[in-house]
Write an enzyme that holds these catalytic residues in place. Structure first.
Site, mmCIF file in Angstrom:
data_model
loop_
_atom_site.group_PDB
_atom_site.id
_atom_site.type_symbol
_atom_site.label_atom_id
_atom_site.label_comp_id
_atom_site.label_asym_id
_atom_site.label_seq_id
_atom_site.Cartn_x
_atom_site.Cartn_y
_atom_site.Cartn_z
ATOM 1 N N GLN A 3 0.810 -1.219 0.000
ATOM 2 C CA GLN A 3 0.000 0.000 0.000
ATOM 3 C C GLN A 3 0.841 1.267 0.000
ATOM 4 O OE1 GLN A 3 -2.685 -0.509 3.338
ATOM 5 N NE2 GLN A 3 -4.322 -1.260 2.016
ATOM 6 N N ASP A 51 2.054 2.216 -3.555
ATOM 7 C CA ASP A 51 1.035 2.299 -4.604
ATOM 8 C C ASP A 51 0.991 3.695 -5.214
ATOM 9 O OD1 ASP A 51 -1.186 2.200 -6.218
ATOM 10 O OD2 ASP A 51 -2.505 1.290 -4.728
ATOM 11 N N SER A 100 -2.507 4.980 -6.551
ATOM 12 C CA SER A 100 -3.407 5.515 -5.529
ATOM 13 C C SER A 100 -2.945 6.872 -5.025
ATOM 14 C CB SER A 100 -3.526 4.531 -4.361
ATOM 15 O OG SER A 100 -4.208 3.360 -4.762
#
Length: 378
Positions: free
Chosen positions: A127, A130, A133
């Site tokens: 995450q 990323d 994102s």
């Protein structure tokens, strides 16, 4: 281990691949960092900020790249830059793997191990790496700011002695990372917000942010999401039903923001000229997918087009419009991934070529295109 950071060759790119905080972090791990002079200019970061953080400043790309083990960049290095990157070096950046196959071949021929950050798997461990994102989140925010700047009315409802001003109505198409941030930002500015998406999970997310969900919720809709969380391509029949619903809804909207993208494919056409014609004069449409062909019929990359009193805005590189913030997040994405390939004790490169993050993002190695999605294309 030497890490080199290039000044971006594209005139459209204002971001930089490192921040002062990440330089300190990497230097503390035992790495040396060289930054090309002027690399941070587009993000309003002068060379002395990088220097004070522990980096050396290279006057030219060849000087910066000399002896480098790792190269950090935002966009894919151009042909001139590739010539100066040492063979065997790791190159980390947003390398546009679905672009021209000759560009993949060029990186392979340069002998670099190229990692495309866009291919980072969406798993818990990754995450913090990323980039899609982190950058889409900012694009969604900036889309609303751009829309408010183009809209010649107030966004929130205002009750004054002279009368009541109704809140602007904002419709967001695509409720992924960018869309959800656009919803949240528009709500903070006081707009009445609605949104649509073909993924069933998006309904709850939209409503949790105070938006109204608009979609044809049939059986196809209930199965319209991949295992990776991306939207599937919908049937022509579904598209027709959804278009009819959207047409009626758009006639009441002041601002429309489109965010729909499917990896490796042209952007789906969501808004037709008929839909635009139904909107009121003074309405604004922001097309965040304009660089992939656009969600809005008539949008043009890098231009604002006016059609019958409605503005269609097609800014390129929307995260780069807030480059200072975008660069900080992007730099952390890169540094976090690079640290998974560093020895915890010595700080030297120690790439585990079987790591799932490595295999998912590695495009080229040892003079070949090695990613299974692109070996037949290169």
């Amino acid at each position: 281990m030497k890490i080199a950071v290039l000044s971006e060759a594209s005139a459209d790119e204002s971001r930089v691949a490192v921040s002062a905080a990440m330089i300190k972090r990497l230097v503390d791990r035992g790495a040396s960092v060289a930054v090309q002079a002027g690399a941070g200019a587009g993000s309003r970061v002068p060379d002395n900020i990088f220097k004070d953080a522990g980096a050396t400043i290279g006057k030219t790309a060849p000087a910066t790249l000399k002896g480098s083990d790792v190269v950090l960049c935002v966009r894919r290095p151009n042909a001139t830059q590739l010539k100066s990157i040492p063979k065997g070096a790791l190159v980390l950046g947003m390398l546009e793997p679905y672009g021209d196959k000759s560009d993949l071949e060029a990186m392979a021929n340069a002998g670099v191990s190229a990692f495309s950050m866009e291919l980072m798997p969406r798993i818990t461990r990754a995450q913090v790496m990323d980039v899609l994102s982190s950058q889409a989140n900012l694009a969604g925010y900036q889309a609303v700011i751009d829309a408010a700047g183009e809209f010649d009315r107030a966004m929130p409802m205002m009750m004054t002695a002279a009368g009541t001003i109704p809140a602007a109505r904002v419709f967001v198409m695509g409720a992924g990372v960018a869309g959800l941030q656009a919803i949240a930002t528009a709500r903070r500015l006081g707009a009445v917000v609605s949104a649509t998406d073909v993924r069933p999970a998006a309904k709850e997310q939209v409503e949790s942010l105070g938006g109204k969900f608009i979609a044809v919720e049939n059986d196809e809709f209930k199965q319209a999401e991949t295992a990776g969380g991306y939207a599937k391509e919908m049937s022509d029949d579904y598209k027709k039903q959804q278009a009819e619903l959207v047409l009626a809804h758009m006639a009441k909207q002041d601002i429309v923001i489109t965010t729909a993208l499917i990896p490796g494919r042209p952007a789906p056409r969501l808004i037709t000229k008929q839909m635009i014609a139904a909107m009121r004069p003074g309405s604004v449409l922001i097309d965040l997918a304009v660089e992939r062909g656009g969600n809005v019929e008539g949008s043009k990359a890098g231009q604002t087009v006016e059609v019958d009193g409605k503005k269609i805005v097609g800014h390129k590189n929307v995260p780069g419009r807030i480059a200072a913030t975008a660069s900080e997040l992007y730099a952390k994405n890169l540094a976090s991934f690079l640290e998974t390939m560093m020895d915890k004790e010595s700080g030297e490169l120690a790439v585990n070529w079987d790591d799932e993050l490595v295999t998912a993002t590695l495009l080229t190695r040892d003079g070949k295109v090695v990613h299974p999605n692109f070996t037949d294309k290169a």
